[in-house]
Design a protein around this motif. Structure first.
Motif, PDB file in Angstrom:
ATOM      1  N   PHE B 125     -35.207  30.249  41.502  1.00 30.85           N
ATOM      2  CA  PHE B 125     -33.765  30.118  41.270  1.00 30.85           C
ATOM      3  C   PHE B 125     -33.452  29.603  39.867  1.00 30.85           C
ATOM      4  O   PHE B 125     -32.540  30.097  39.203  1.00 30.85           O
ATOM      5  N   ASP B 126     -34.212  28.589  39.396  1.00 33.14           N
ATOM      6  CA  ASP B 126     -33.846  28.042  38.078  1.00 33.14           C
ATOM      7  C   ASP B 126     -34.964  28.204  37.033  1.00 33.14           C
ATOM      8  O   ASP B 126     -35.066  27.417  36.098  1.00 33.14           O
ATOM      9  N   ALA B 127     -35.766  29.250  37.195  1.00 31.27           N
ATOM     10  CA  ALA B 127     -36.760  29.569  36.152  1.00 31.27           C
ATOM     11  C   ALA B 127     -36.033  30.019  34.881  1.00 31.27           C
ATOM     12  O   ALA B 127     -34.837  30.318  34.913  1.00 31.27           O
ATOM     13  N   SER B 128     -36.778  30.080  33.792  1.00 35.68           N
ATOM     14  CA  SER B 128     -36.171  30.466  32.507  1.00 35.68           C
ATOM     15  C   SER B 128     -35.548  31.857  32.587  1.00 35.68           C
ATOM     16  O   SER B 128     -36.004  32.702  33.347  1.00 35.68           O
TER      17      SER B 128
END
Lengths: 285, 261
Positions: B125-128
């Protein structure tokens, strides 16, 4: 005295990302919780960048732990600076408290003793933070439920002394003053009248839960009448000041929060008439 | 000079984390609210906040184990792993290994696996963010460049392999359906964040898993095809490889191609 007044803002919450982008609501700026966007990428960060194109942003942190006896977290400060470079916030703020020690985080805004030791400790750390960031920060008064026996002065004397020593500014949370006044039995006007107007750059308004004997700063309710009354008195004392509503739980539709923000606008209008200089009114397409 | 401040913060943290009462002697008795009540407001908020974080990050694990075990999980995990993170986003990072090691949860290894899958969804969900290449760029690759071609996946791409059928369990609970019985199985899933920044996953068959593992470790297309021969008949190899690559490109999994610089 001139003061930058950016008008009326809202805390930007996940539930409202799409609404804000699609409806472009009548809000002058948004405040984001800094740590929520200290991530590599993804949807929330993309929303922030989209919203940033249309609205000024204030960055409000919860993890600086400025009062902690732990060393300042330089990795955190670097991330904070990196995010600030991306977002270019009008203000960066955090809380006058400690959030943990020994590398353990309580994820709460814990009160400090109002002592000379704490004043010197906090002021020294604010100076370091401001030097690192290359800008002044705002410190917010937290709601509190206890007083340490070590405290040698009132909370308003404590915060006044710190901001003077560190040459930083104040984010005055009107609800927190009310909550602490009820919990500690002081007159909130004593607090407001003791704070230097030149130091106050922003107001927070929020709701609380009233349990009779004590009040808890829950941010999950509409703003209570006594807080509105206090807000009006704060406007009289501090002049037109950037004001925002901070709702963190039981989040209503965006329209409801804007209606609540309109109450703040109405009170401001009552106090100042139309004679408000908005420093940076958002350009509308 | 900072001894008092240090001591007070230590006492406050000891109270929050372990209920140690030494801080009580340093709190002023004011009005009708007792010192115990004042302190309890903080401890209650601390415990509640961590509980909500576990519940928010691991809703399916919570439903799967039921209220009673969930209460036990919260109590044991918050004591064993007080947060050392500045963001609550990472508070549950050790939850899968805790569940794998700690009784009674360790008696049901699928619980830890289910939690591991939920954590991986958050990682995706909050990867680069990063650009991806589509089918057009892939098919534009010249014939001589194919053998050396290597793949850099989008930073959100992850593979989940488990000896338990927990992805099926996760999906059923998510859909409000009765979960299937937990069974040993060899599930493999590919997870990624799509171009609308929504998290997606698909089950991987053996050829897909083989290709992903090879590309992930830096193999060239020629090397991947060689490995693929172990799981796909000769005459199906080309079609299979092209099919998988096309699917990845369509889903936005491929960040870039390299190997022909």
């Amino acid at each position: 005295m001139t003061k930058k007044n950016y008008g009326f803002g809202l805390g930007l919450r996940t539930d409202h990302f799409v609404d804000v982008i699609e409806t472009q609501p009548n809000v002058d700026w948004f405040e984001v919780v800094t740590e929520n966007f200290m991530v590599a990428g993804g949807k929330p960060k993309n929303f922030l960048h989209q919203i940033r194109r249309d609205y000024p942003i204030f960055m409000h942190g919860v993890s600086l732990s400025i009062g902690s006896v732990d060393p300042l977290d330089t990795a955190y400060l670097s991330e904070l600076k990196k995010l600030a470079d991306e977002v270019e916030p009008l203000w960066i703020s955090d809380h006058l408290c400690f959030t943990g020690m020994g590398k353990i985080n309580s994820h709460d805004l814990l009160p400090l003793p109002y002592s000379e030791e704490a004043i010197n400790h906090v002021a020294d750390r604010i100076i370091q933070v401001q030097d690192f960031l290359g800008r002044q920060i705002l410190l917010e008064n937290v709601s509190s439920y206890l007083t340490y026996t070590d405290s040698q002065c009132s909370e308003w004397e404590f915060i006044s002394e710190i901001v003077k020593k560190a040459d930083c500014h104040i984010l005055l949370d009107i609800n927190n003053i009310y909550v602490s006044a009820r919990n500690h039995g002081f007159d909130p006007l004593d607090y407001i009248n003791a704070i230097d107007p030149a130091r106050v750059k922003q107001f927070h308004l929020a709701g609380h839960s009233d349990y009779g004997d004590y009040v808890i700063d829950t941010h999950d309710q509409d703003i209570a009448d006594p807080v509105w009354d206090l807000y009006e008195k704060a406007l009289v004392r501090f002049g037109a000041t950037s004001t925002m509503i901070e709702r963190d739980d039981n989040i209503p539709p965006l329209g409801d929060l804007i209606a609540e923000l309109d109450i703040a606008r109405g009170i401001s209008h009552r106090v100042f008439g139309n004679d408000i200089d908005l420093t940076q009114r958002r350009a509308r397409g | 000079m900072k001894e008092t401040l240090f001591e007070r913060q230590q006492q406050m943290m000891n109270y929050l984390l372990q209920g140690k009462p030494t801080i009580k002697d340093h709190i002023v008795q004011q009005g009708a609210i007792t010192v115990d009540t004042r302190l309890h407001i903080y401890r209650n908020a601390y415990q509640q906040r961590l509980r909500e974080t576990i519940d928010t990050d691991h809703p399916v694990t919570g439903v799967y184990i039921g209220d009673e075990l969930f209460d036990q999980l919260v109590q044991q995990y918050t004591i064993s792993y007080p947060s050392s993170y500045r963001s609550l986003r990472h508070f549950c990072d050790e939850l899968p290994s805790f569940l794998a090691d700690q009784e009674p949860f360790s008696e049901h290894p699928q619980i830890a696996e289910l939690a591991r899958f939920e954590r991986l969804l958050l990682t995706v969900f909050d990867a680069s963010d990063a650009p991806v290449i589509g089918l057009r760029e892939l098919s534009g690759l010249k014939a001589p460049d194919w053998p050396n071609m290597k793949i850099q996946f989008h930073p959100s791409v992850r593979v989940f392999e488990s000896p338990w059928n927990v992805v099926s369990v996760w999906q059923a609970i998510k859909d409000d359906l009765p979960p299937p019985n937990s069974l040993p199985s060899s599930e493999a899933c590919l997870l990624w964040r799509n171009q609308q920044r929504m998290t997606e996953f698909v089950h991987l068959n053996l050829p897909e898993l083989c290709m992903f593992r090879e590309f992930r470790q830096g193999s060239s297309f020629a090397q991947v095809c060689e490995a693929l021969l172990n799981v796909v008949p000769d005459d199906e190899l080309s079609a299979c490889a092209v099919n998988v690559l096309s699917k990845w490109a369509q889903h936005g999994l491929i960040g870039s191609l390299y190997g022909n610089e």
